[in-house]
Design a protein around this motif. Structure first.
Motif, short mmCIF file in Angstrom:
data_model
loop_
_atom_site.label_atom_id
_atom_site.label_comp_id
_atom_site.label_asym_id
_atom_site.label_seq_id
_atom_site.Cartn_x
_atom_site.Cartn_y
_atom_site.Cartn_z
N ARG A 196 0.82 -1.20 0.00
CA ARG A 196 0.00 0.00 0.00
C ARG A 196 0.86 1.25 0.00
O ARG A 196 2.03 1.24 0.35
CB ARG A 196 -0.92 0.02 1.22
CG ARG A 196 -0.21 0.47 2.49
CD ARG A 196 -1.16 0.73 3.59
NE ARG A 196 -0.46 1.22 4.78
CZ ARG A 196 -1.05 1.52 5.92
NH1 ARG A 196 -2.35 1.35 6.03
NH2 ARG A 196 -0.35 1.96 6.94
N GLN A 197 0.24 2.36 -0.38
CA GLN A 197 0.80 3.69 -0.22
C GLN A 197 -0.17 4.50 0.62
O GLN A 197 -1.39 4.30 0.56
CB GLN A 197 1.01 4.34 -1.59
CG GLN A 197 2.06 3.64 -2.43
CD GLN A 197 2.14 4.20 -3.84
OE1 GLN A 197 1.13 4.45 -4.47
NE2 GLN A 197 3.36 4.38 -4.34
N MET A 198 0.36 5.43 1.40
CA MET A 198 -0.47 6.10 2.40
C MET A 198 -0.50 7.60 2.16
O MET A 198 0.49 8.21 1.75
CB MET A 198 0.05 5.82 3.81
CG MET A 198 -0.91 6.24 4.91
SD MET A 198 -0.27 5.83 6.53
CE MET A 198 1.07 7.01 6.64
N LEU A 199 -1.67 8.20 2.41
CA LEU A 199 -1.85 9.64 2.40
C LEU A 199 -2.39 10.06 3.75
O LEU A 199 -3.13 9.31 4.40
CB LEU A 199 -2.85 10.07 1.31
CG LEU A 199 -2.67 9.56 -0.12
CD1 LEU A 199 -3.80 10.07 -0.99
CD2 LEU A 199 -1.33 10.01 -0.68
N ILE A 200 -2.05 11.27 4.18
CA ILE A 200 -2.64 11.86 5.37
C ILE A 200 -3.27 13.18 4.96
O ILE A 200 -2.63 14.02 4.31
CB ILE A 200 -1.58 12.07 6.47
CG1 ILE A 200 -1.04 10.71 6.93
CG2 ILE A 200 -2.18 12.84 7.65
CD1 ILE A 200 0.02 10.80 7.99
N LEU A 201 -4.54 13.35 5.30
CA LEU A 201 -5.30 14.55 4.96
C LEU A 201 -5.58 15.37 6.21
O LEU A 201 -5.84 14.80 7.28
CB LEU A 201 -6.63 14.18 4.29
CG LEU A 201 -6.61 13.10 3.20
CD1 LEU A 201 -8.03 12.90 2.66
CD2 LEU A 201 -5.67 13.49 2.08
N ASN A 202 -5.54 16.69 6.08
CA ASN A 202 -5.90 17.53 7.21
C ASN A 202 -7.41 17.69 7.28
O ASN A 202 -8.16 17.08 6.53
CB ASN A 202 -5.18 18.88 7.13
CG ASN A 202 -5.59 19.67 5.88
OD1 ASN A 202 -6.57 19.34 5.22
ND2 ASN A 202 -4.82 20.70 5.56
N ASN A 203 -7.87 18.56 8.18
CA ASN A 203 -9.31 18.73 8.38
C ASN A 203 -10.01 19.26 7.14
O ASN A 203 -11.21 19.04 6.95
CB ASN A 203 -9.56 19.70 9.55
CG ASN A 203 -9.10 19.08 10.87
OD1 ASN A 203 -8.32 18.14 10.86
ND2 ASN A 203 -9.59 19.59 11.98
N GLU A 204 -9.27 19.96 6.26
CA GLU A 204 -9.86 20.53 5.05
C GLU A 204 -9.78 19.59 3.85
O GLU A 204 -10.22 19.94 2.76
CB GLU A 204 -9.15 21.85 4.70
CG GLU A 204 -9.30 22.91 5.78
CD GLU A 204 -8.48 24.15 5.46
OE1 GLU A 204 -7.73 24.10 4.46
OE2 GLU A 204 -8.60 25.14 6.19
#
Length: 578
Positions: free
Chosen positions: A215-223
């Protein structure tokens, strides 16, 4: 479609029909079973993989939330701790070196107690913003530390979260999350910086599970903006994730499958998997089905072939015998089927074929003899006419001219007669035919009381090619007869390309279509003259006898402009056609 299949079925052989029916009876049930099992297995695999991914994401979200909450709690203790802040204030105003050293040791001791009692905490230090300096660190800090370089994850009024990013601990190069909180002191802007520990992010960024490894991972902020990406090409940092919605937590995008899980604080983790790897088990199952399909197909073909051979093999024997009827050189076949009824029919068929070719050979020999007789008849018509007229010319020259002209005429006449009276069927070369034509023209210049030019162009490569005897002279004689007079010319051109092309052109008076037809097809008074009609017919018949449909003969004539005769022959060297 149905009509097409019906027409195809009607045109196919018994063998193909047998194999086709057996294949359908075996393959159709197999395909139905495969489709049912495929949809069942596909549903199980999809539910299994997606359930596992969502479960892992929820567990990772929970672990990360706990670690960030732990950073928040520790940063609160350091930022608002009365004893720590008091030591910082005293250290700021104290001038005595010994006392300052004692304050520093007490403050470091307080920090060590707090960090060592929290194993999930890594690098910790105070950051003095006005001086851009760090102090009281529990581990050695890299020189390139900069608050502005930290990737912002989320910012709140009292605390800011960063990450993931490489740790600024000199002895640790792993990915970590960090937090920055302002310390409650008055003399200057002081912040406490805390990183997560090594073990905190190992499970997130360096998974041991086979599914997580791909897998590859992303992290998103509140927006919904991407603060961290392991696939910068498709999902660059600081760009908006295209599927941020309270109702969308999984989907497909440009050959990847994504799953998203949102934290209680509003930020999200997105797992991205290549479709190929996600479908690996399904593809393996499909490959097994394809292999089984081919196995069953081959088995059906073998069974159908065995069944068809019981009847088709005797039919094939008869087919071979019938095909061999068109080839007289076909080797006689004596194979038997070992079925008495079929063996008897084969014997009768072979006897019939033998008798047919015997009759065909007799007819062919008769036709050949008849053609040879007709050509020979034409030759005997041509040569006496020519000989009589030439001897008549010799008679008058003997009376009117001196010995030299007679000697020259007789010499040319002997050469030409020797060539023209050669044995019928003998072949000659282009070179030999040209030499005979020159002797003939020499005689004609003496015979006629006018001058004319003869231009002969021959490719050197064509001089040695074999052609039938007496091809050029009758055509040239026809040109002389049809109006070539003073200032007339006859052009003979022989070129060699894919075919041997012979063109004989004159500027005589030409012929009408009626004259041309009579020349080639009717016996007229003119046709009994020297070379007239008889010679042209001879040329056409000799071409047909030697080349058949491979040779072409054309005559174009216009009254007042002349005549063009064109022949195209297959190229022969020796006895072979090229």
């Amino acid at each position: 479609m149905f009509s097409f299949l019906l027409n195809w079925y009607r045109k196919t052989t018994f063998k193909v029909r047998t194999i086709f029916i057996v294949m359908l009876s075996v393959i159709i049930p197999f395909i139905c079973i495969c489709l049912a099992s495929f949809f069942t297995i596909n549903s199980i695999l999809v539910n299994k993989v997606e359930g596992s991914i969502q479960s892992n994401l929820r567990q990772e979200i929970l672990n990360l939330e706990n670690n960030l909450n732990n950073l928040n709690h520790i940063s609160q203790q350091l930022a608002f701790g009365v004893n720590n802040n008091k030591l910082l204030e005293q250290l700021y105003v104290e001038q005595d070196p010994f006392t300052r050293s004692r304050y520093r040791n007490d403050l470091k001791s307080e920090l060590n107690v707090l960090t060592f009692s929290n194993p999930n905490v890594g690098l910790t230090f105070y950051y003095f913003k006005d001086r851009s300096a760090v102090d009281f660190e529990n581990f050695s800090v890299r020189d390139d530390f900069s608050i502005d370089a930290l990737p912002l994850m989320e910012s709140y009024p009292e605390i800011t979260y960063y990450g993931p990013h490489r740790s600024y601990n000199r002895s640790n190069n792993h990915l970590v999350f960090s937090t920055l909180r302002k310390v409650n002191v008055t003399h200057e802007d002081v912040y406490v910086y805390i990183e997560t520990g090594f073990n905190t992010t190992t499970a997130l960024f360096e998974p041991q599970d086979e599914i997580k490894k791909s897998r590859q991972m992303l992290i998103l902020n509140n927006e919904g903006k991407i603060t961290y990406s392991q696939n910068e090409e498709m999902f660059p940092v600081n760009s908006s994730f295209p599927f941020v919605s309270d109702k969308e937590f999984s989907g497909e995008f440009e050959k990847v499958i994504w799953h998203r899980e949102m934290s209680n604080q509003g930020w999200s983790i997105v797992s991205i998997f290549p479709q190929e790897e996600m479908n690996q088990e399904k593809n393996q199952w499909i490959m097994q089905l394809i292999i089984l399909f081919f196995v069953f197909g081959i088995a059906a073909i073998i069974i159908g072939t065995i069944l068809s051979r019981m009847v088709y093999k005797p039919l094939e024997k008869f087919n071979v015998e019938l095909k061999s009827l068109i080839n007289s050189n076909a080797k006689g076949n004596t194979d038997l089927i070992h079925i008495p009824e079929f063996d008897y029919l084969l014997f009768k068929t072979r006897e019939m074929k033998k008798k047919i070719w015997e009759l065909y050979g007799e007819i062919e020999n008769k036709e050949k003899r008849r053609a040879d007789l007709e050509v020979e008849k034409l030759l005997y018509q041509i040569n006496p006419h020519f000989l009589m007229n030439t001897l008549d010319t010799v008679h008058w020259l003997a009376m009117m001219n001196g010995q030299k002209d007679i000697d020259k005429l007789v010499l040319s006449l002997n050469k030409l007669l020797q060539y023209n009276l050669g044995k019928m069927g003998d072949a000659t070369t282009i070179g030999g035919e040209i030499e005979a034509l020159k002797e003939y023209m020499q005689l004609q210049r003496i015979r006629y009381n006018f001058q004319f030019d003869v231009d002969i162009d021959v490719d050197e490569e064509a001089m040695a090619l074999t052609i039938p005897r007496f091809i050029l002279q009758p055509v040239v004689e026809n040109a002389l007869y049809h109006g070539v007079s003073d200032d007339g010319y006859i052009h003979v051109n022989i070129s060699l390309e894919k075919h041997l092309d012979i063109t004989i052109q004159d500027n005589g008076s030409g012929m009408t279509e009626e004259q041309l037809y009579n020349l080639l097809h009717k016996e007229t008074v003119d046709s009994k003259k020297v070379g007239m009609g008889i010679g042209m017919k001879y040329v056409i018949r000799i071409l047909e006898a030697n080349y058949g449909a491979e040779a072409t003969f054309q005559i174009k004539s216009e009254v007042g402009k002349g005549t063009i005769v064109k022949m195209s022959l297959p190229v022969r060297r020796g006895d072979q056609s090229l």
